[in-house]
Design a protein around this motif. Structure first.
Motif, PDB file in Angstrom:
ATOM      1  N   ASN A 428       0.749  -1.143  -0.132  1.00 63.41           N
ATOM      2  CA  ASN A 428      -0.082  -0.035   0.146  1.00 63.41           C
ATOM      3  C   ASN A 428       0.834   1.435   0.186  1.00 63.41           C
ATOM      4  OD1 ASN A 428      -2.393  -1.539   0.188  1.00 63.41           O
ATOM      5  ND2 ASN A 428      -2.047  -1.753   2.285  1.00 63.41           N
ATOM      6  N   LYS A 429       2.263   1.254   0.160  1.00 62.09           N
ATOM      7  CA  LYS A 429       3.004   2.240   0.254  1.00 62.09           C
ATOM      8  C   LYS A 429       4.445   1.809  -0.444  1.00 62.09           C
ATOM      9  CE  LYS A 429       4.555   5.846   3.545  1.00 62.09           C
ATOM     10  NZ  LYS A 429       4.067   6.956   2.585  1.00 62.09           N
ATOM     11  N   LEU A 430       4.526   2.339  -1.525  1.00 65.12           N
ATOM     12  CA  LEU A 430       5.556   1.496  -2.231  1.00 65.12           C
ATOM     13  C   LEU A 430       7.347   2.296  -1.353  1.00 65.12           C
ATOM     14  CD1 LEU A 430       4.916   1.617  -5.906  1.00 65.12           C
ATOM     15  CD2 LEU A 430       5.111  -0.208  -4.397  1.00 65.12           C
ATOM     16  N   SER A 431       7.201   3.297  -0.925  1.00 66.69           N
ATOM     17  CA  SER A 431       8.255   3.884  -0.224  1.00 66.69           C
ATOM     18  C   SER A 431       8.486   3.201   0.936  1.00 66.69           C
ATOM     19  CB  SER A 431       8.195   5.311  -0.366  1.00 66.69           C
ATOM     20  OG  SER A 431       7.193   5.618   0.680  1.00 66.69           O
ATOM     21  N   LYS A 432       7.604   2.293   1.681  1.00 64.62           N
ATOM     22  CA  LYS A 432       7.912   1.720   2.869  1.00 64.62           C
ATOM     23  C   LYS A 432       8.601   0.594   2.598  1.00 64.62           C
ATOM     24  CE  LYS A 432       5.770   0.321   7.175  1.00 64.62           C
ATOM     25  NZ  LYS A 432       4.458   0.105   7.890  1.00 64.62           N
ATOM     26  N   VAL A 433      10.160   0.434   2.773  1.00 67.71           N
ATOM     27  CA  VAL A 433      10.835  -0.657   2.764  1.00 67.71           C
ATOM     28  C   VAL A 433      10.862  -1.479   3.961  1.00 67.71           C
ATOM     29  CG1 VAL A 433      13.068  -1.653   2.414  1.00 67.71           C
ATOM     30  CG2 VAL A 433      12.314   0.825   1.099  1.00 67.71           C
ATOM     31  N   LYS A 434      10.611  -2.920   4.030  1.00 64.42           N
ATOM     32  CA  LYS A 434      10.487  -3.690   5.109  1.00 64.42           C
ATOM     33  C   LYS A 434      11.495  -4.662   5.133  1.00 64.42           C
ATOM     34  CE  LYS A 434       5.301  -3.802   5.310  1.00 64.42           C
ATOM     35  NZ  LYS A 434       4.265  -4.744   5.577  1.00 64.42           N
ATOM     36  N   HIS A 435      12.010  -5.304   4.119  1.00 62.02           N
ATOM     37  CA  HIS A 435      13.187  -6.319   4.405  1.00 62.02           C
ATOM     38  C   HIS A 435      13.896  -6.041   3.021  1.00 62.02           C
ATOM     39  CE1 HIS A 435      10.491  -8.265   7.033  1.00 62.02           C
ATOM     40  NE2 HIS A 435       9.570  -8.595   6.198  1.00 62.02           N
ATOM     41  N   VAL A 436      15.384  -6.213   3.456  1.00 61.91           N
ATOM     42  CA  VAL A 436      16.286  -6.015   2.261  1.00 61.91           C
ATOM     43  C   VAL A 436      17.198  -7.307   2.390  1.00 61.91           C
ATOM     44  CG1 VAL A 436      18.204  -4.917   1.217  1.00 61.91           C
ATOM     45  CG2 VAL A 436      16.210  -3.498   2.096  1.00 61.91           C
ATOM     46  N   LEU A 437      17.472  -8.071   1.336  1.00 64.80           N
ATOM     47  CA  LEU A 437      18.564  -9.033   0.930  1.00 64.80           C
ATOM     48  C   LEU A 437      19.691  -8.691   0.391  1.00 64.80           C
ATOM     49  CD1 LEU A 437      16.226 -12.186   0.730  1.00 64.80           C
ATOM     50  CD2 LEU A 437      16.894 -11.291   2.944  1.00 64.80           C
ATOM     51  N   VAL A 438      20.926  -8.823   0.715  1.00 66.52           N
ATOM     52  CA  VAL A 438      22.039  -8.631  -0.045  1.00 66.52           C
ATOM     53  C   VAL A 438      22.901  -9.942  -0.307  1.00 66.52           C
ATOM     54  CG1 VAL A 438      24.081  -7.504  -0.485  1.00 66.52           C
ATOM     55  CG2 VAL A 438      22.107  -6.170   0.424  1.00 66.52           C
ATOM     56  N   ASN A 439      23.028 -10.349  -1.527  1.00 67.00           N
ATOM     57  CA  ASN A 439      23.691 -11.807  -1.716  1.00 67.00           C
ATOM     58  C   ASN A 439      22.841 -12.549  -1.049  1.00 67.00           C
ATOM     59  OD1 ASN A 439      25.499 -10.825  -3.377  1.00 67.00           O
ATOM     60  ND2 ASN A 439      26.952 -10.345  -1.699  1.00 67.00           N
ATOM     61  N   GLY A 440      21.495 -12.584  -0.925  1.00 65.62           N
ATOM     62  CA  GLY A 440      20.654 -13.614  -0.179  1.00 65.62           C
ATOM     63  C   GLY A 440      20.690 -13.507   1.499  1.00 65.62           C
ATOM     64  N   LEU A 441      21.384 -12.551   1.837  1.00 67.54           N
ATOM     65  CA  LEU A 441      21.577 -12.540   3.465  1.00 67.54           C
ATOM     66  C   LEU A 441      20.784 -11.289   3.763  1.00 67.54           C
ATOM     67  CD1 LEU A 441      25.440 -12.719   3.778  1.00 67.54           C
ATOM     68  CD2 LEU A 441      23.647 -14.569   4.079  1.00 67.54           C
ATOM     69  N   PRO A 442      20.091 -11.335   5.028  1.00 64.85           N
ATOM     70  CA  PRO A 442      19.128 -10.567   5.381  1.00 64.85           C
ATOM     71  C   PRO A 442      20.002  -9.256   6.084  1.00 64.85           C
ATOM     72  CG  PRO A 442      19.044 -12.103   7.042  1.00 64.85           C
ATOM     73  CD  PRO A 442      20.133 -12.795   5.611  1.00 64.85           C
ATOM     74  N   VAL A 443      19.756  -8.054   5.514  1.00 67.11           N
ATOM     75  CA  VAL A 443      20.550  -6.924   6.125  1.00 67.11           C
ATOM     76  C   VAL A 443      19.443  -5.718   6.831  1.00 67.11           C
ATOM     77  CG1 VAL A 443      22.643  -7.235   4.692  1.00 67.11           C
ATOM     78  CG2 VAL A 443      20.712  -5.754   3.949  1.00 67.11           C
ATOM     79  N   LEU A 444      18.331  -5.897   6.471  1.00 71.04           N
ATOM     80  CA  LEU A 444      17.125  -5.080   6.817  1.00 71.04           C
ATOM     81  C   LEU A 444      16.107  -5.866   7.017  1.00 71.04           C
ATOM     82  CD1 LEU A 444      16.705  -1.831   7.281  1.00 71.04           C
ATOM     83  CD2 LEU A 444      15.286  -2.187   5.364  1.00 71.04           C
ATOM     84  N   MET A 445      15.435  -5.975   8.262  1.00 72.31           N
ATOM     85  CA  MET A 445      14.442  -6.761   8.589  1.00 72.31           C
ATOM     86  C   MET A 445      13.315  -5.838   9.317  1.00 72.31           C
ATOM     87  SD  MET A 445      14.945  -9.641   7.152  1.00 72.31           S
ATOM     88  CE  MET A 445      13.810 -10.738   7.914  1.00 72.31           C
ATOM     89  N   ASN A 446      12.081  -6.006   8.989  1.00 73.21           N
ATOM     90  CA  ASN A 446      11.101  -5.306   9.729  1.00 73.21           C
ATOM     91  C   ASN A 446      11.380  -3.596   9.607  1.00 73.21           C
ATOM     92  OD1 ASN A 446       9.289  -7.457   9.946  1.00 73.21           O
ATOM     93  ND2 ASN A 446      10.459  -8.220  11.409  1.00 73.21           N
ATOM     94  N   GLY A 447      12.301  -3.201   8.707  1.00 72.91           N
ATOM     95  CA  GLY A 447      12.633  -1.683   8.759  1.00 72.91           C
ATOM     96  C   GLY A 447      13.804  -1.454   9.532  1.00 72.91           C
ATOM     97  N   GLU A 448      14.581  -2.508  10.362  1.00 78.38           N
ATOM     98  CA  GLU A 448      15.629  -2.511  11.243  1.00 78.38           C
ATOM     99  C   GLU A 448      16.704  -3.009  10.712  1.00 78.38           C
ATOM    100  OE1 GLU A 448      15.060  -3.583  14.972  1.00 78.38           O
ATOM    101  OE2 GLU A 448      13.160  -2.655  15.385  1.00 78.38           O
ATOM    102  N   ILE A 449      17.767  -2.079  10.448  1.00 81.33           N
ATOM    103  CA  ILE A 449      19.183  -2.447   9.962  1.00 81.33           C
ATOM    104  C   ILE A 449      19.716  -3.664  11.015  1.00 81.33           C
ATOM    105  CG2 ILE A 449      21.603  -1.961   9.506  1.00 81.33           C
ATOM    106  CD1 ILE A 449      20.544   0.914   8.782  1.00 81.33           C
ATOM    107  N   LYS A 450      20.150  -4.946  10.317  1.00 79.97           N
ATOM    108  CA  LYS A 450      20.704  -6.013  11.179  1.00 79.97           C
ATOM    109  C   LYS A 450      22.180  -6.348  11.107  1.00 79.97           C
ATOM    110  CE  LYS A 450      16.624  -6.928  12.916  1.00 79.97           C
ATOM    111  NZ  LYS A 450      16.403  -6.717  14.519  1.00 79.97           N
ATOM    112  N   PHE A 451      22.913  -5.913   9.994  1.00 77.13           N
ATOM    113  CA  PHE A 451      24.157  -6.041   9.879  1.00 77.13           C
ATOM    114  C   PHE A 451      25.005  -5.482  11.147  1.00 77.13           C
ATOM    115  CE2 PHE A 451      23.982  -2.146   7.802  1.00 77.13           C
ATOM    116  CZ  PHE A 451      25.455  -1.385   7.917  1.00 77.13           C
TER     117      PHE A 451
END
Length: 458
Positions: A428-451
């Protein structure tokens, strides 16, 4: 590591297609399986199971135009590098906005100054190069304090051998009187002179009074400068002639050399068959139209929605460049956030460029460190029915790979065998990023940086 993403609407930017209610598996950094129309599949062997809950799964964004995230000289004016904590701040901002690959267009950085940061942050950083005689000269006329003997000894040829992805940014705002002059160079010079710092808006107004939109001293208007001094309350601290002298010294000194530097860069782009990113603004309009006839699709006309253009002029120049085969890039600006450099009403012609199919790529530029996300502009364009979601996402993914093949050769698409640089955004809001994977590894989960980050980075 095996990651399963289920219940996703998978965006296929190259096909103008969305695979609704589908799933994907990434293993050891690559996409290994796409299940079309499979809404939920339990994967007992997955190390991580992400339920997208109907959100959009898109390729990681590839941003080909930004500054301030390496340890090399800053801008085309080769200012001293910024501190590492600020480098991290800028990279984290990009990551939170869904970017997984960045092209550095502070073109005097050495590969070592890029590689250091690549080892500390998950975003994949590539670099451009502007290690050319006239571009060095323009930098030193504007500032040049970030250049060392090692920078001056480097060449475009050597940088390309070491992996530089493009030439650029050439003729940038720092040497052609653009945004950098307004938010950094001119305020700094005024402060050094009188001990008071002017705002970005005030600097822009002074710049226009002395040099006009096209950064031409023939546009000098002493009455406007006098009025500016009165408005800012600086009449007792600066004379009209002093204000003009500072502006000319800080801004115009590098302009003619920078314009010739664009011609120089065009020669290198042809010689090495490499894309060149050129500052497209009112100050560089004539020379960019000139070299476009030689370069065609090798030329990426950066931020072609630059606010130094009048709105109709912007569209006319972009249309003419597109006819010559040029890659038209637009920037996200800052009108949705800081609103210091990109006027709100310039979003209208920006959206017109998207709707007409003029713009091929989108990037952020820097905007004094307060850029809006590419997804925010994409969201606006989709909401106003200017473009479909897949075609809009293509401007920051698959189109980029076609325009600059070296920047992310196995990314930009969601296909089996592609790198698993993936982003999940709110349906419903394309600019709201929830999760990001880089090389298949989670670096952003539920909007929080995890690395993990170094403990000395605040």
């Amino acid at each position: 590591m095996r990651v399963s993403i289920v219940n996703a609407n998978i965006v296929m930017p190259d096909q103008d297609l969305i695979l609704n209610d589908s799933s994907l598996v990434a293993e050891n950094g690559l996409i290994t399986r796409i299940d079309k129309g499979v809404q939920y599949r339990f994967d007992y062997s997955a190390d991580l199971l992400i339920n997208a809950e109907g959100d959009y799964l898109i390729p990681g964004l590839i941003n080909t135009h930004s500054h301030g995230f390496t340890l090399g000289p800053l801008f085309a004016s080769a200012n001293r590098p910024i501190a590492l904590p600020l480098v991290f701040r800028n990279l984290n901002r990009h990551l939170l906005q869904g970017t997984t690959t960045l092209l550095n267009v502070d073109g005097f950085a050495l590969m070592e100054e890029v590689d250091i940061v690549n080892k500390l942050h998950p975003i994949k950083i590539k670099t451009g190069t502007t290690h050319m005689h006239l571009n060095f000269e323009a930098a030193e006329k504007a500032d040049g304090n970030g250049l060392t003997k090692a920078h001056k000894a480097m060449t475009v040829e050597e940088m390309l051998k070491r992996g530089a992805a493009a030439i650029g940014e050439v003729g940038a705002g720092a040497t052609l009187g653009g945004g950098v002059a307004s938010y950094y160079l001119l305020p700094r010079a005024i402060e050094e002179k009188i001990g008071k710092r002017i705002t970005t808006a005030q600097a822009e107004k002074l710049k226009r009074a002395v040099l006009g939109r096209h950064i031409d001293p023939h546009n000098k208007d002493k009455k406007k400068v006098k009025s500016w001094l009165k408005e800012t309350g600086l009449s007792e601290l600066l004379t009209v002639d002093e204000a003009i002298e500072i502006t000319m010294k800080v801004i115009y000194a590098s302009v003619e050399v920078a314009r010739n530097g664009i011609r120089e860069a065009a020669d290198f782009a042809i010689k090495y068959d490499i894309p060149v990113i050129i500052h497209n603004a009112a100050a560089s309009k004539d020379v960019i139209l000139e070299v476009a006839k030689r370069l065609g699709s090798k030329l990426i006309a950066a931020h072609s929605n630059h606010p130094s253009y009048k709105k109709e002029e912007m569209l006319e120049v972009a249309r003419e460049l597109k006819k010559l085969g040029v890659i038209i890039d637009i920037c996200s600006g800052d009108s949705f956030g800081a609103n210091q450099l990109f006027p709100v009403d310039y979003m209208e012609p920006t959206l017109a460029m998207i709707e007409e199919g003029i713009s091929y790529t989108i990037s952020t530029d820097f905007m004094g460190g307060n850029w809006d996300s590419m997804l925010r502009v994409i969201e606006e364009a989709v909401k106003k029915r200017k473009i479909s979601i897949p075609k809009a996402i293509a401007m920051a993914t698959s189109n980029v790979v076609k325009a600059i093949p070296r920047v992310a050769p196995n990314a930009g698409l969601i296909e089996e065998g592609r790198v698993a640089d993936l982003v999940i955004v709110d349906k419903n809001k394309l600019s709201k990023v929830k999760h990001v994977l880089v090389n298949g590894l989670p670096v952003l989960m539920n909007g929080e940086i995890k690395f993990p980050k170094p403990n000395w980075i605040l």
